[in-house]
Design a protein around this motif. Structure first.
Motif, PDB file in Angstrom:
ATOM      1  N   LEU A 231       9.783  25.902  75.978  1.00  0.00           N
ATOM      2  CA  LEU A 231      10.028  25.017  77.116  1.00  0.00           C
ATOM      3  C   LEU A 231      10.899  25.716  78.154  1.00  0.00           C
ATOM      4  O   LEU A 231      11.856  26.413  77.800  1.00  0.00           O
ATOM      5  CB  LEU A 231      10.725  23.742  76.669  1.00  0.00           C
ATOM      6  CG  LEU A 231       9.930  22.769  75.803  1.00  0.00           C
ATOM      7  CD1 LEU A 231      10.822  21.612  75.381  1.00  0.00           C
ATOM      8  CD2 LEU A 231       8.718  22.245  76.560  1.00  0.00           C
ATOM      9  N   PRO A 232      10.613  25.524  79.446  1.00  0.00           N
ATOM     10  CA  PRO A 232      11.507  26.037  80.486  1.00  0.00           C
ATOM     11  C   PRO A 232      12.854  25.328  80.413  1.00  0.00           C
ATOM     12  O   PRO A 232      12.946  24.214  79.884  1.00  0.00           O
ATOM     13  CB  PRO A 232      10.770  25.683  81.796  1.00  0.00           C
ATOM     14  CG  PRO A 232       9.378  25.359  81.399  1.00  0.00           C
ATOM     15  CD  PRO A 232       9.441  24.837  80.006  1.00  0.00           C
ATOM     16  N   PRO A 233      13.912  25.951  80.951  1.00  0.00           N
ATOM     17  CA  PRO A 233      15.225  25.284  80.982  1.00  0.00           C
ATOM     18  C   PRO A 233      15.135  23.933  81.689  1.00  0.00           C
ATOM     19  O   PRO A 233      14.444  23.794  82.699  1.00  0.00           O
ATOM     20  CB  PRO A 233      16.100  26.268  81.770  1.00  0.00           C
ATOM     21  CG  PRO A 233      15.432  27.589  81.604  1.00  0.00           C
ATOM     22  CD  PRO A 233      13.955  27.305  81.542  1.00  0.00           C
ATOM     23  N   LYS A 234      15.794  22.942  81.138  1.00  0.00           N
ATOM     24  CA  LYS A 234      15.880  21.582  81.681  1.00  0.00           C
ATOM     25  C   LYS A 234      14.589  20.775  81.513  1.00  0.00           C
ATOM     26  O   LYS A 234      14.546  19.593  81.849  1.00  0.00           O
ATOM     27  CB  LYS A 234      16.297  21.579  83.158  1.00  0.00           C
ATOM     28  CG  LYS A 234      17.663  22.187  83.409  1.00  0.00           C
ATOM     29  CD  LYS A 234      18.065  22.062  84.869  1.00  0.00           C
ATOM     30  CE  LYS A 234      19.448  22.672  85.099  1.00  0.00           C
ATOM     31  NZ  LYS A 234      19.889  22.539  86.499  1.00  0.00           N
ATOM     32  N   LYS A 235      13.527  21.419  81.018  1.00  0.00           N
ATOM     33  CA  LYS A 235      12.288  20.691  80.780  1.00  0.00           C
ATOM     34  C   LYS A 235      12.418  19.874  79.513  1.00  0.00           C
ATOM     35  O   LYS A 235      12.949  20.350  78.507  1.00  0.00           O
ATOM     36  CB  LYS A 235      11.124  21.674  80.634  1.00  0.00           C
ATOM     37  CG  LYS A 235       9.762  21.016  80.475  1.00  0.00           C
ATOM     38  CD  LYS A 235       9.292  20.421  81.772  1.00  0.00           C
ATOM     39  CE  LYS A 235       7.858  19.938  81.668  1.00  0.00           C
ATOM     40  NZ  LYS A 235       7.385  19.366  82.949  1.00  0.00           N
ATOM     41  N   ALA A 236      11.946  18.637  79.533  1.00  0.00           N
ATOM     42  CA  ALA A 236      12.052  17.765  78.370  1.00  0.00           C
ATOM     43  C   ALA A 236      10.694  17.164  78.025  1.00  0.00           C
ATOM     44  O   ALA A 236       9.900  16.843  78.919  1.00  0.00           O
ATOM     45  CB  ALA A 236      13.067  16.657  78.609  1.00  0.00           C
ATOM     46  N   ILE A 237      10.436  17.031  76.740  1.00  0.00           N
ATOM     47  CA  ILE A 237       9.280  16.294  76.250  1.00  0.00           C
ATOM     48  C   ILE A 237       9.807  14.958  75.734  1.00  0.00           C
ATOM     49  O   ILE A 237      10.581  14.910  74.776  1.00  0.00           O
ATOM     50  CB  ILE A 237       8.563  17.053  75.103  1.00  0.00           C
ATOM     51  CG1 ILE A 237       8.192  18.469  75.533  1.00  0.00           C
ATOM     52  CG2 ILE A 237       7.341  16.276  74.637  1.00  0.00           C
ATOM     53  CD1 ILE A 237       7.229  18.538  76.711  1.00  0.00           C
ATOM     54  N   TRP A 238       9.398  13.891  76.422  1.00  0.00           N
ATOM     55  CA  TRP A 238       9.928  12.569  76.072  1.00  0.00           C
ATOM     56  C   TRP A 238       9.057  11.917  75.022  1.00  0.00           C
ATOM     57  O   TRP A 238       7.831  11.911  75.120  1.00  0.00           O
ATOM     58  CB  TRP A 238      10.004  11.688  77.329  1.00  0.00           C
ATOM     59  CG  TRP A 238      10.980  12.211  78.311  1.00  0.00           C
ATOM     60  CD1 TRP A 238      10.719  13.004  79.401  1.00  0.00           C
ATOM     61  CD2 TRP A 238      12.395  12.029  78.287  1.00  0.00           C
ATOM     62  NE1 TRP A 238      11.877  13.318  80.056  1.00  0.00           N
ATOM     63  CE2 TRP A 238      12.929  12.741  79.409  1.00  0.00           C
ATOM     64  CE3 TRP A 238      13.267  11.342  77.449  1.00  0.00           C
ATOM     65  CZ2 TRP A 238      14.287  12.770  79.674  1.00  0.00           C
ATOM     66  CZ3 TRP A 238      14.627  11.366  77.728  1.00  0.00           C
ATOM     67  CH2 TRP A 238      15.115  12.075  78.837  1.00  0.00           C
ATOM     68  N   ALA A 239       9.719  11.362  74.019  1.00  0.00           N
ATOM     69  CA  ALA A 239       8.970  10.763  72.919  1.00  0.00           C
ATOM     70  C   ALA A 239       9.645   9.497  72.419  1.00  0.00           C
ATOM     71  O   ALA A 239      10.871   9.412  72.329  1.00  0.00           O
ATOM     72  CB  ALA A 239       8.833  11.760  71.769  1.00  0.00           C
ATOM     73  N   GLU A 240       8.819   8.508  72.126  1.00  0.00           N
ATOM     74  CA  GLU A 240       9.234   7.332  71.357  1.00  0.00           C
ATOM     75  C   GLU A 240       8.412   7.380  70.076  1.00  0.00           C
ATOM     76  O   GLU A 240       7.175   7.446  70.133  1.00  0.00           O
ATOM     77  CB  GLU A 240       8.980   6.041  72.120  1.00  0.00           C
ATOM     78  CG  GLU A 240       9.410   4.798  71.346  1.00  0.00           C
ATOM     79  CD  GLU A 240       9.132   3.511  72.095  1.00  0.00           C
ATOM     80  OE1 GLU A 240       9.617   2.458  71.618  1.00  0.00           O
ATOM     81  OE2 GLU A 240       8.418   3.540  73.112  1.00  0.00           O
ATOM     82  N   TYR A 241       9.080   7.367  68.939  1.00  0.00           N
ATOM     83  CA  TYR A 241       8.356   7.569  67.684  1.00  0.00           C
ATOM     84  C   TYR A 241       9.026   6.822  66.549  1.00  0.00           C
ATOM     85  O   TYR A 241      10.200   6.439  66.627  1.00  0.00           O
ATOM     86  CB  TYR A 241       8.271   9.060  67.348  1.00  0.00           C
ATOM     87  CG  TYR A 241       9.608   9.754  67.229  1.00  0.00           C
ATOM     88  CD1 TYR A 241      10.234   9.932  65.994  1.00  0.00           C
ATOM     89  CD2 TYR A 241      10.277  10.229  68.364  1.00  0.00           C
ATOM     90  CE1 TYR A 241      11.464  10.555  65.888  1.00  0.00           C
ATOM     91  CE2 TYR A 241      11.516  10.853  68.272  1.00  0.00           C
ATOM     92  CZ  TYR A 241      12.104  11.012  67.037  1.00  0.00           C
ATOM     93  OH  TYR A 241      13.331  11.615  66.921  1.00  0.00           O
ATOM     94  N   LYS A 242       8.258   6.621  65.510  1.00  0.00           N
ATOM     95  CA  LYS A 242       8.778   5.993  64.298  1.00  0.00           C
ATOM     96  C   LYS A 242       8.745   6.996  63.163  1.00  0.00           C
ATOM     97  O   LYS A 242       7.800   7.782  63.026  1.00  0.00           O
ATOM     98  CB  LYS A 242       7.930   4.778  63.916  1.00  0.00           C
ATOM     99  CG  LYS A 242       8.129   3.564  64.807  1.00  0.00           C
ATOM    100  CD  LYS A 242       7.353   2.367  64.276  1.00  0.00           C
ATOM    101  CE  LYS A 242       7.620   1.132  65.144  1.00  0.00           C
ATOM    102  NZ  LYS A 242       6.921  -0.073  64.609  1.00  0.00           N
ATOM    103  N   LEU A 243       9.781   6.960  62.345  1.00  0.00           N
ATOM    104  CA  LEU A 243       9.799   7.673  61.074  1.00  0.00           C
ATOM    105  C   LEU A 243       9.897   6.609  59.989  1.00  0.00           C
ATOM    106  O   LEU A 243      10.686   5.662  60.112  1.00  0.00           O
ATOM    107  CB  LEU A 243      10.996   8.628  60.993  1.00  0.00           C
ATOM    108  CG  LEU A 243      10.991   9.806  61.988  1.00  0.00           C
ATOM    109  CD1 LEU A 243      12.290  10.596  61.878  1.00  0.00           C
ATOM    110  CD2 LEU A 243       9.795  10.728  61.732  1.00  0.00           C
ATOM    111  N   ARG A 244       9.085   6.759  58.947  1.00  0.00           N
ATOM    112  CA  ARG A 244       9.105   5.741  57.894  1.00  0.00           C
ATOM    113  C   ARG A 244       8.898   6.370  56.523  1.00  0.00           C
ATOM    114  O   ARG A 244       8.252   7.406  56.375  1.00  0.00           O
ATOM    115  CB  ARG A 244       8.055   4.665  58.142  1.00  0.00           C
ATOM    116  CG  ARG A 244       6.624   5.125  58.085  1.00  0.00           C
ATOM    117  CD  ARG A 244       5.662   3.916  58.067  1.00  0.00           C
ATOM    118  NE  ARG A 244       5.700   3.186  59.321  1.00  0.00           N
ATOM    119  CZ  ARG A 244       4.714   3.202  60.221  1.00  0.00           C
ATOM    120  NH1 ARG A 244       3.634   3.956  60.022  1.00  0.00           N
ATOM    121  NH2 ARG A 244       4.817   2.499  61.319  1.00  0.00           N
ATOM    122  N   VAL A 245       9.498   5.720  55.539  1.00  0.00           N
ATOM    123  CA  VAL A 245       9.252   6.012  54.128  1.00  0.00           C
ATOM    124  C   VAL A 245       8.506   4.816  53.562  1.00  0.00           C
ATOM    125  O   VAL A 245       8.976   3.664  53.686  1.00  0.00           O
ATOM    126  CB  VAL A 245      10.564   6.257  53.356  1.00  0.00           C
ATOM    127  CG1 VAL A 245      10.289   6.346  51.848  1.00  0.00           C
ATOM    128  CG2 VAL A 245      11.228   7.536  53.835  1.00  0.00           C
TER     129      VAL A 245
END
Length: 309
Positions: A231-245
């Motif tokens: 990723l370039p500096p200051k670049k962000a990949i935005w994510a909303e996610y769930k982790l589950r067991v």
């Protein structure tokens, strides 16, 4: 445009960036009957231009019979341009106020970007009513001397484009990981499961014996952007996610939703205390069935950006 109904004037101290035209003995120029005076060529934005002064106005005047001093910008050497050429420019025209040492700045307030083409090589304004311009107390014509100017900024699309998409439930944005022989694993180990979503490489991380504040008391679960170093500096990949067991007996899963902008410097994101180790190993709760743990990662929203040359 041949009137000043849509033009907007303000004053500034800074002189025009690209060209100034000083006229000495302006009344004499008027008396010659010259309809239009064209300045020498100047360059701005990679094109050649002239400033065109109409001492007695370009238009016939408004319905009330008022006459104006008109100032126009003209694109030069159009014969050297390719067929069906078009130049888009945002420009300002200026008249110097000798008394206040400021420049009256005039620009079309409604349509600041003008399109020059084969049938339209001049754009400008009726700058000031002649009566106002000639009044020495206004400061524009002092000792028969006046100064005009132009500032031209050509708009040239570079062709570079970025498209940002916020994907809801992106394709392949779901990973199920079955971990067998879980009770036999080293409690200090880090388990990783890689998958691809949104054109990026991700991995689920599981710490069987816990990590940091969860060490010795909790199962720790994280999501990591594996190729974040690209990723370039200051670049962000935005994510909303769930982790589950998964509760493999009663469907009473343990899950949490996270929102995060993954950057090149971002550590894995999740929970150090995802669930107590006591709950995890309690057979009746169903999280370990046949000594197999099932962990899932599900993207709810994921940003994907694409670049075009």
């Amino acid at each position: 445009m041949e009137n000043n109904q849509n033009s907007h004037g303000s004053k500034r101290v800074l002189p025009p960036a690209h060209f100034s035209l000083k006229i000495e003995s302006f009344p004499v120029l008027q008396k010659t009957g010259v309809e239009k005076y064209e300045s020498d060529v100047f360059e701005a934005g990679g094109y050649k231009w002239r400033l065109c002064l109409y001492p007695n106005g370009k238009s016939k005047g408004n319905p009330k019979g008022n006459r104006f001093v008109s100032l126009y910008l003209k694109l030069e050497n159009t014969g050297d341009l390719p067929r069906q050429w078009e130049v888009n420019a945002e420009f300002k025209l200026f008249v110097f106020d000798h008394i206040n040492k400021k420049y009256l700045t005039v620009q079309d307030k409604n349509h600041p970007v003008k399109r020059f083409h084969e049938k339209n090589t001049e754009e400008g304004f009726d700058i000031l009513p002649l009566e106002t311009f000639r009044d020495s107390s206004e400061g524009y014509l002092v000792k028969d001397c006046c100064v005009f100017g132009a500032e031209v900024f050509v708009i040239k699309p570079t062709g570079k484009r970025e498209v940002l998409s916020m994907l809801k439930k992106p394709a392949n944005g779901f990973s199920t990981w079955k971990i067998p022989n879980f009770s036999k694993l080293d409690k200090n180990s880090i388990l990783c499961k890689a998958f691809t979503a949104g054109g990026r490489s991700w991995q689920i991380q599981v710490h069987p014996g816990g990590y940091d504040k969860g060490k010795g008391n909790s199962l720790s679960v994280f999501l990591d952007l594996v190729d974040r170093g690209k990723l370039p500096p200051k670049k962000a990949i935005w994510a909303e996610y769930k982790l589950r067991v998964l509760d493999q007996c009663r469907d009473k899963h343990v899950e949490y939703t996270f929102r995060h902008g993954f950057k090149s410097s971002s550590p894995p994101q999740g929970s150090r205390r995802f669930m107590p180790l006591g709950d995890l190993h309690e057979v009746a709760k169903g999280y370990l069935l046949n000594d197999t743990l099932i962990v899932e990662a599900v993207f709810l929203t994921l940003s994907v950006s694409k670049h075009y040359p």
